[in-house]
Design an enzyme around this catalytic site. Structure first.
Site, PDB file in Angstrom:
ATOM      1  N   LYS A 111     -19.849 -10.048  37.096  1.00 58.38           N
ATOM      2  CA  LYS A 111     -20.174 -11.396  37.596  1.00 58.38           C
ATOM      3  C   LYS A 111     -21.496 -11.875  37.006  1.00 58.38           C
ATOM      4  O   LYS A 111     -21.642 -13.051  36.669  1.00 58.38           O
ATOM      5  CB  LYS A 111     -20.248 -11.411  39.126  1.00 58.38           C
ATOM      6  CG  LYS A 111     -18.906 -11.162  39.799  1.00 58.38           C
ATOM      7  CD  LYS A 111     -18.328 -12.432  40.397  1.00 58.38           C
ATOM      8  CE  LYS A 111     -16.878 -12.308  40.839  1.00 58.38           C
ATOM      9  NZ  LYS A 111     -16.708 -11.632  42.115  1.00 58.38           N
ATOM     10  N   LYS A 191      -7.605  -8.421  32.943  1.00 58.37           N
ATOM     11  CA  LYS A 191      -7.068  -8.727  34.270  1.00 58.37           C
ATOM     12  C   LYS A 191      -6.897 -10.242  34.424  1.00 58.37           C
ATOM     13  O   LYS A 191      -7.754 -11.003  33.969  1.00 58.37           O
ATOM     14  CB  LYS A 191      -8.093  -8.211  35.287  1.00 58.37           C
ATOM     15  CG  LYS A 191      -7.745  -8.394  36.713  1.00 58.37           C
ATOM     16  CD  LYS A 191      -8.916  -8.019  37.602  1.00 58.37           C
ATOM     17  CE  LYS A 191      -9.897  -9.178  37.768  1.00 58.37           C
ATOM     18  NZ  LYS A 191     -10.955  -8.959  38.743  1.00 58.37           N
ATOM     19  N   LYS A 194      -9.290 -16.305  37.306  1.00 60.24           N
ATOM     20  CA  LYS A 194      -9.621 -17.714  37.091  1.00 60.24           C
ATOM     21  C   LYS A 194     -10.774 -17.828  36.107  1.00 60.24           C
ATOM     22  O   LYS A 194     -10.819 -18.718  35.267  1.00 60.24           O
ATOM     23  CB  LYS A 194     -10.033 -18.366  38.421  1.00 60.24           C
ATOM     24  CG  LYS A 194      -9.049 -18.093  39.532  1.00 60.24           C
ATOM     25  CD  LYS A 194      -9.657 -18.258  40.920  1.00 60.24           C
ATOM     26  CE  LYS A 194      -9.610 -16.979  41.720  1.00 60.24           C
ATOM     27  NZ  LYS A 194      -9.462 -17.066  43.150  1.00 60.24           N
TER      28      LYS A 194
END
Ligand code: TYM
Length: 327
Positions: A111, A191, A194
């Site tokens: 992230k 994976k 979004k």
């Protein structure tokens, strides 16, 4: 009755990874357990969404979860921020969590790389809030995709520590994985997510899905239509595993191996079968969008039920920790 708990972030649109990796199990488990399903808007704040966008995303996600088959008569569906105890328990658990445990989290690293201009402390302590979500309902089963396994391990360790320090209070939550714990994106490499933009949205129309499927990676060694393919290494064939019956799948695999079936035909067949799942979900979602008051009512009732369960746990936790009025 054994409790099951899970959460999903209101960030962007639901995709097939969320559906196959988590939601199918939410729907399955709501019949066997007392279920608490949560739209985790506090977690979404780590991405600093615009206020209106966040509100909209919470509503759309609620609609998506309901349209996927979560039934408010059988499961408690609610929004995290409607139950303030989530933040309270998160703080108590934060004070029990060694920094070293959080430093190991690979999602924090991912992230941080995705949003280098906004590496906030919430991103770092994110898994503690997730632990609080689970612990507040004293849940024993947590249906999630594989990407959440590390967070669940941390949750187990943290709750074990709580039990050791303050006395037995929380059960250890087990991960419940679906048959598709890690759905790859259209690139066939990463994976589905979004943030990578490699997803197939649950609400996309057949035409929108086709535009994406057309460009989806297949067997990398099959360069021409006349080359025989290898279904075992083809990501599109893997998708067939989730949507296509065994007999048709065998026919497709044989056609691919003998080069009688091209990748476009294979994708067309997949599209038709996907549509059989996605079409009804889209229709139910459209009907719910026309009934906003009903959606509000479901969340209102869900918050009431969740708050009652959360209050009971927090009364015990405050007592154990010593957060009670002095005698
Ligand atoms: P989130 O919102 O990223 O994803 C929601 C669920 O979808 C699963 N998932 C996938 N499964 C298979 N393949 C994929 N490509 C894929 N992409 C997403 C996720 O594993 C997840 O189950 N931290 C959590 C939300 C959360 C939570 C909780 C979960 C907050 N509190 C308490 C369980 C219990 C998250 O960000 O999920």
């Amino acid at each position: 009755m054994v409790r099951v708990m899970s959460g999903i972030q209101p960030t962007g649109n639901l995709h097939l990874g969320n559906y196959l990796g988590a939601l199918v199990n939410w729907v399955r488990l709501q019949d066997q357990f007392e279920a608490f399903f949560c739209i985790v808007d506090l977690h979404a704040l780590t991405q600093r969404p615009k206020p209106e966008a966040l509100q909209h995303a919470v509503r759309e996600l609620t609609i998506g979860v309901l349209a996927s088959g979560v039934d408010p008569e059988r499961a408690t569906l609610f929004v995290q921020s409607h139950v303030p105890e989530h933040s309270e328990l998160a703080w108590i658990l934060t004070c029990l969590t060694p920094l070293g445990d959080l430093n190991r989290m690979t999602q924090f690293k991912d992230k941080s790389a995705q949003q280098p201009d906004n590496i906030n402390a919430g991103l770092f302590t994110y898994p503690i809030l997730q632990t609080a979500d689970i612990a507040l309902y004293r849940a024993e089963a947590v249906p999630v995709g594989e990407d959440q396994e590390q967070h669940l391990e941390l949750a187990r360790e943290t709750l074990r520590r709580f039990n050791f320090v303050y006395g037995d209070t929380f059960p250890e939550p087990n991960t419940v994985k679906s048959e598709a714990p890690r759905v790859l994106g259209l690139d066939g490499e990463f994976k589905m997510s979004k943030s990578r933009g490699n997803e197939i949205g649950l609400f996309e129309t057949e035409e929108e899905t086709w535009q994406k499927l057309r460009g989806a990676k297949t067997d990398p060694a099959r360069l021409r239509r006349s080359d025989p393919g290898t279904p075992e290494v083809c990501n599109v064939f893997r998708y067939h595993g989730f949507f296509t019956g065994a007999e048709e799948r065998d026919r497709i695999a044989a056609g691919c191996r003998s080069a009688q079936l091209g990748c476009v035909d294979c994708k067309r067949a997949l599209l038709a079968n996907m549509e059989r799942v996605k079409g009804p979900i889209r229709e139910r979602a459209a009907a719910l969008r026309d009934r906003p008051a009903q959606v509000d009512e479901i969340l209102h009732e869900g918050a009431g039920k969740a708050r009652a369960a959360a209050a009971a746990t927090m009364a015990l936790v405050r007592e154990r920790v010593g957060l009670v009025r002095p005698r």
